[in-house]
Motif scaffolding. Structure first.
Motif, PDB file in Angstrom:
ATOM      1  N   CYS A 160       0.862  -1.182   0.000  1.00 47.20           N
ATOM      2  CA  CYS A 160       0.000   0.000   0.000  1.00 47.20           C
ATOM      3  C   CYS A 160       0.895   1.228   0.000  1.00 47.20           C
ATOM      4  N   ALA A 161       0.714   2.109  -0.982  1.00 47.06           N
ATOM      5  CA  ALA A 161       1.670   3.207  -1.143  1.00 47.06           C
ATOM      6  C   ALA A 161       0.985   4.473  -1.636  1.00 47.06           C
ATOM      7  N   PHE A 162       1.503   5.607  -1.189  1.00 46.38           N
ATOM      8  CA  PHE A 162       1.132   6.906  -1.733  1.00 46.38           C
ATOM      9  C   PHE A 162       2.089   7.246  -2.875  1.00 46.38           C
ATOM     10  N   TRP A 163       1.524   7.799  -3.948  1.00 49.76           N
ATOM     11  CA  TRP A 163       2.330   8.244  -5.079  1.00 49.76           C
ATOM     12  C   TRP A 163       2.009   9.695  -5.396  1.00 49.76           C
ATOM     13  N   SER A 164       3.044  10.426  -5.783  1.00 50.83           N
ATOM     14  CA  SER A 164       2.876  11.802  -6.255  1.00 50.83           C
ATOM     15  C   SER A 164       2.731  11.790  -7.768  1.00 50.83           C
ATOM     16  N   ASN A 165       1.638  12.349  -8.270  1.00 47.83           N
ATOM     17  CA  ASN A 165       1.483  12.491  -9.715  1.00 47.83           C
ATOM     18  C   ASN A 165       2.380  13.580 -10.271  1.00 47.83           C
ATOM     19  N   THR A 166       2.807  14.491  -9.418  1.00 49.17           N
ATOM     20  CA  THR A 166       3.658  15.587  -9.864  1.00 49.17           C
ATOM     21  C   THR A 166       5.090  15.120 -10.092  1.00 49.17           C
ATOM     22  N   THR A 167       5.610  14.335  -9.166  1.00 47.69           N
ATOM     23  CA  THR A 167       6.996  13.861  -9.289  1.00 47.69           C
ATOM     24  C   THR A 167       7.086  12.438  -9.811  1.00 47.69           C
ATOM     25  N   ASN A 168       5.918  11.773  -9.947  1.00 44.54           N
ATOM     26  CA  ASN A 168       5.862  10.372 -10.371  1.00 44.54           C
ATOM     27  C   ASN A 168       6.773   9.507  -9.500  1.00 44.54           C
ATOM     28  N   SER A 169       6.648   9.685  -8.198  1.00 44.08           N
ATOM     29  CA  SER A 169       7.495   8.935  -7.267  1.00 44.08           C
ATOM     30  C   SER A 169       6.677   8.498  -6.063  1.00 44.08           C
ATOM     31  N   MET A 170       7.142   7.424  -5.409  1.00 51.57           N
ATOM     32  CA  MET A 170       6.504   6.942  -4.205  1.00 51.57           C
ATOM     33  C   MET A 170       6.866   7.844  -3.038  1.00 51.57           C
ATOM     34  N   LEU A 171       5.876   8.178  -2.232  1.00 54.88           N
ATOM     35  CA  LEU A 171       6.087   9.062  -1.089  1.00 54.88           C
ATOM     36  C   LEU A 171       6.234   8.290   0.214  1.00 54.88           C
ATOM     37  N   GLY A 172       5.694   7.086   0.246  1.00 58.05           N
ATOM     38  CA  GLY A 172       5.746   6.266   1.450  1.00 58.05           C
ATOM     39  C   GLY A 172       4.854   5.066   1.270  1.00 58.05           C
ATOM     40  N   SER A 173       5.093   4.018   2.053  1.00 61.09           N
ATOM     41  CA  SER A 173       4.328   2.793   1.864  1.00 61.09           C
ATOM     42  C   SER A 173       4.312   1.963   3.128  1.00 61.09           C
ATOM     43  N   THR A 174       3.440   0.968   3.143  1.00 59.60           N
ATOM     44  CA  THR A 174       3.430  -0.072   4.164  1.00 59.60           C
ATOM     45  C   THR A 174       3.084  -1.383   3.470  1.00 59.60           C
ATOM     46  N   THR A 175       3.611  -2.485   3.974  1.00 56.03           N
ATOM     47  CA  THR A 175       3.429  -3.787   3.333  1.00 56.03           C
ATOM     48  C   THR A 175       2.673  -4.733   4.252  1.00 56.03           C
ATOM     49  N   PHE A 176       1.647  -5.375   3.719  1.00 56.91           N
ATOM     50  CA  PHE A 176       0.861  -6.372   4.445  1.00 56.91           C
ATOM     51  C   PHE A 176       1.271  -7.772   3.987  1.00 56.91           C
ATOM     52  N   THR A 177       1.432  -8.669   4.931  1.00 56.35           N
ATOM     53  CA  THR A 177       1.680 -10.076   4.624  1.00 56.35           C
ATOM     54  C   THR A 177       0.364 -10.833   4.713  1.00 56.35           C
ATOM     55  N   VAL A 178      -0.013 -11.480   3.615  1.00 57.94           N
ATOM     56  CA  VAL A 178      -1.322 -12.120   3.505  1.00 57.94           C
ATOM     57  C   VAL A 178      -1.148 -13.626   3.334  1.00 57.94           C
ATOM     58  N   SER A 179      -1.918 -14.389   4.090  1.00 57.02           N
ATOM     59  CA  SER A 179      -1.971 -15.841   3.927  1.00 57.02           C
ATOM     60  C   SER A 179      -3.384 -16.285   4.260  1.00 57.02           C
ATOM     61  N   GLN A 180      -4.202 -16.453   3.221  1.00 59.64           N
ATOM     62  CA  GLN A 180      -5.597 -16.778   3.462  1.00 59.64           C
ATOM     63  C   GLN A 180      -6.178 -17.518   2.269  1.00 59.64           C
ATOM     64  N   THR A 181      -7.336 -18.122   2.507  1.00 59.92           N
ATOM     65  CA  THR A 181      -8.069 -18.798   1.451  1.00 59.92           C
ATOM     66  C   THR A 181      -9.491 -18.280   1.431  1.00 59.92           C
ATOM     67  N   GLU A 182     -10.221 -18.659   0.403  1.00 58.17           N
ATOM     68  CA  GLU A 182     -11.619 -18.256   0.291  1.00 58.17           C
ATOM     69  C   GLU A 182     -12.419 -18.705   1.502  1.00 58.17           C
ATOM     70  N   ALA A 183     -12.020 -19.825   2.087  1.00 57.50           N
ATOM     71  CA  ALA A 183     -12.747 -20.360   3.241  1.00 57.50           C
ATOM     72  C   ALA A 183     -12.657 -19.453   4.457  1.00 57.50           C
ATOM     73  N   ASN A 184     -11.650 -18.590   4.498  1.00 55.67           N
ATOM     74  CA  ASN A 184     -11.507 -17.666   5.624  1.00 55.67           C
ATOM     75  C   ASN A 184     -12.536 -16.539   5.594  1.00 55.67           C
ATOM     76  N   GLY A 185     -13.228 -16.382   4.471  1.00 52.47           N
ATOM     77  CA  GLY A 185     -14.178 -15.282   4.345  1.00 52.47           C
ATOM     78  C   GLY A 185     -13.457 -13.946   4.282  1.00 52.47           C
ATOM     79  N   TRP A 186     -14.096 -12.931   4.828  1.00 54.90           N
ATOM     80  CA  TRP A 186     -13.508 -11.588   4.818  1.00 54.90           C
ATOM     81  C   TRP A 186     -12.515 -11.452   5.967  1.00 54.90           C
ATOM     82  N   VAL A 187     -11.283 -11.084   5.629  1.00 54.00           N
ATOM     83  CA  VAL A 187     -10.214 -10.956   6.620  1.00 54.00           C
ATOM     84  C   VAL A 187      -9.790  -9.488   6.691  1.00 54.00           C
ATOM     85  N   PRO A 188      -9.782  -8.903   7.903  1.00 51.93           N
ATOM     86  CA  PRO A 188      -9.381  -7.494   8.024  1.00 51.93           C
ATOM     87  C   PRO A 188      -7.866  -7.336   8.110  1.00 51.93           C
TER      88      PRO A 188
END
Length: 650
Positions: A160-188
């Motif tokens: 998940c990252a913010f991007w500047s359209n003016t400089t065409n560069s990433m401003l900052g981000s965070t990374t989520f680690t995901v391990s799930q299946t359809e059987a888990n339903g909706w995962v927050p």
């Protein structure tokens, strides 16, 4: 020999017509005043022109839960479904975005989600992005909280990252680690992060990217994709810091909420429903708002009550009373469930935690009851053919029910009491709205001097929205020095009658510059900037310099073009307000307060021209504070400007 009149005419021809200097001496009485309303200057909030969603509410993502954006209207003014869209969402890779309602749902309140179908043979990163509300404010000075719900089969990372359209560069981000299946339903998923680079402007977007190869030919489903910028006083689900700080600086003492026309609803069944604006945001369905867009109701009842707590504001609570804006009015036989719902809302806010709705409030983090002393029945029931039924049964049904449970509650009528064929109970407060030309605003200066003291007045909405009619018949785009100064004259008339006037609030606290630039507001905003109008500064000048009782003032000239009024507080500080509305360019003033010889502070607000206005990047208003020496002969100073607003604090 040249006559004196000829010489004077020659001088006028050379230099133009010189305004006559008008000196003013004010003699201030030290006793005999009336107690002033402690909440005279206040605030009105309704979500109008993205003052809430996309404004004061600190959510950055537009259409975060696919509840919709634009509200279409039928020819009769009613709202026309459906409202759900994928507007403001865009693919950024080898995927297709589709609005879907396949079960299981995240909640019944949010029946639609976004299905992301990844193309066969996809490689590298794929994903999507959101425009925000005409951009986003991205800065290293605040934190950000990213949240989303995911359904589907995926093992990997989501960036998940913010991007500047003016400089065409990433401003900052965070990374989520995901391990799930359809059987888990909706995962927050939820994480808080900061950015490494502040954006040069508001032209920024928010992106979610994941691995295309491992999801090729499959679908992932997303719901409630939310990004909050750090909030005012770090409140949960709260207010945008800079806008909230600007609101607080006004110095208002009450908040009239939840609106305005936005409470009433365009048509059935789209009234503002208090119990659909509380609890987790995934349980808030939102609704088509009155001002052309769908409201998330994220800034709901409890968020507004927290706002009152954070700023020390009295709550003036408006309740729906059976009238929609398309002129639909409920019959007497159909109204009782809504009266009952109002009592449920009041129990939710005021009841002990052992009561049914008080327990619900406590479960949401507020074990102690709130304090509410004012309830307004409806809003602007003098419109939409509302007067006959308001008088006949609607007002009384709500009044009697509320007073039966809360006998000390101050009840406000949304129409002038003079409309009632049978006078309402004494001390019912009448909410009067004044949207006027500058000339009419000034003419109201003495309007309450002889009003019936049995029926106090709340000026729930005011604004000078027209120039003098002979100058410009169209609505002003922004408050001018002239229009704001006319509002100041109006304020003086209210302060002189502050035993009668409960409060006053501008009809538009906040509007988005991207949504509505063509009519007045106290403040207008972009994602990363605020324009404080002339009206804002006049309201701040008056609200932050106001006492607890009126003081009588004798002037040596009649009112107009100079106007004045005064109050003092319990500590003996006097606030003497003087307004020059189209008078001399230079006005010598002497203020005599018996027994006062200490130095005083003179605060003035003016601008270069009567049509000067504050706009983004061009602030014309001039606020000054100077010291005026005290003496046994009083305080002497000179006001410079044909339109100037001044307060002597002594």
């Amino acid at each position: 020999m040249v006559s004196k009149s000829t010489a004077w005419a020659s001088l006028l021809a050379l230099f133009g017509t010189a305004p006559i200097v008008q000196a003013l001496t004010l003699n201030v009485a030290t006793g005999g005043g009336n107690a002033s309303s402690p909440i005279l200057y206040g605030l009105l909030f309704e979500d109008v022109y993205h003052s809430g969603d996309g404004g004061l509410y600190s959510e950055l993502i537009q259409n975060r839960a696919f509840q919709g954006t634009t509200v279409n209207q039928n020819s009769d003014g009613s709202a026309e479904p459906p409202f759900q869209t994928l507007q403001y969402w865009h693919t950024s890779g080898s995927d297709t975005l589709t609005l879907d309602n396949e079960a299981p749902l995240l909640t019944d309140a949010l029946p639609w989600h976004m299905r992301v179908d990844v193309a066969e043979g996809a490689t590298g990163n794929t994903g999507f992005w959101n425009e925000g509300y005409w951009g986003m404010n991205i800065t290293t000075a605040t934190r950000y909280a990213a949240n989303f719900y995911l359904r589907g089969n995926y093992n990997g990372k989501i960036l998940c990252a913010f991007w500047s359209n003016t400089t065409n560069s990433m401003l900052g981000s965070t990374t989520f680690t995901v391990s799930q299946t359809e059987a888990n339903g909706w995962v927050p998923y939820a994480q808080t992060f900061t950015v490494t680079t502040s954006a040069p402007d508001e032209k920024n977007t928010f992106h979610l990217d994941f691995d295309g190869a491992s999801t090729a030919g499959t679908s992932l489903r997303f719901q409630m994709i939310s990004v909050f910028q750090q909030t005012y006083k770090n409140s949960n689900n709260g207010l945008r810091i800079d806008l909230a700080e600007a609101v607080n600086e006004i110095g208002g003492k009450y908040l009239r909420m939840p609106g305005g026309n936005n409470m009433e609803g365009l048509s059935a069944p789209y009234l503002w429903k208090w119990n659909e604006t509380i609890g987790p945001i995934i349980n808030r369905p939102g609704r088509p708002g009155t001002w052309g867009y769908v409201n998330t109701d994220g800034l709901g009842l409890l968020e507004m009550m927290q706002w009152c707590l954070d700023m020390g504001l009295e709550t003036i609570l408006a309740v729906w009373d059976g009238l929609y804006l398309d002129n639909t009015i409920l019959s007497e036989a159909d109204l009782q469930p809504y009266v009952d719902d109002t009592l449920n809302e009041l129990e939710f806010l005021l009841g002990p935690s052992t009561s049914t709705y008080g327990a619900l409030r406590a479960s949401l983090g507020y074990p102690d009851p709130f304090t509410i002393n004012y309830v307004e029945i409806g809003n602007e029931d003098f419109l939409h053919n509302g007067i006959p039924t308001y008088i006949d049964y609607r007002f009384n049904m709500f009044y009697d029910a509320i007073k039966n449970v809360y006998p000390d509650m101050n009840i406000i009528s949304s129409i002038w009491v003079g409309y009632f064929t049978t006078p309402p109970p004494v001390k019912v407060i009448q909410d009067l709205h004044d949207y006027l030309s500058v000339d009419d605003m000034v003419s109201k200066f003495g309007g309450y001097d002889h009003a019936d003291r049995n029926y106090p007045v709340l000026v729930g909405e005011y604004a000078a929205i027209y120039d003098a009619e002979h100058v410009n018949p169209n609505q002003l785009d922004n408050p001018t020095l002239q229009s704001a100064t006319s509002e100041a004259v109006y304020f003086l008339g209210l302060e002189r009658n502050a035993d009668l006037i409960v409060g006053i609030s501008h009809g538009a606290l906040i509007k988005s510059l991207h949504d509505e630039v063509d009519n007045v507001a106290m403040m207008k905003h972009t994602p990363n900037a605020i324009v404080r109008s002339m009206s804002y500064y006049v309201a701040k000048l008056f609200a932050t310099n106001y006492g607890t009782e009126t003081v009588a003032i004798t002037g040596d000239t009649a009112y107009g073009p100079l106007y004045w009024a005064g109050t003092k507080n319990d500590e003996g500080t006097y606030f003497i307000k003087i307004v020059n509305y189209d008078g001399a360019a230079s006005t010598p003033v002497t203020v005599v307060i018996p027994g006062k010889t200490n130095d005083a502070t003179l605060i003035t607000l003016t601008a270069p021209d009567l049509y000067s206005t504050n706009t983004l990047g061009d602030i014309q208003s001039v606020w000054t504070e100077t010291t005026v020496a005290g003496s046994s002969e009083g305080y002497s100073f000179t006001l410079q400007g044909n339109y100037i607003n001044a307060v002597l604090v002594a």
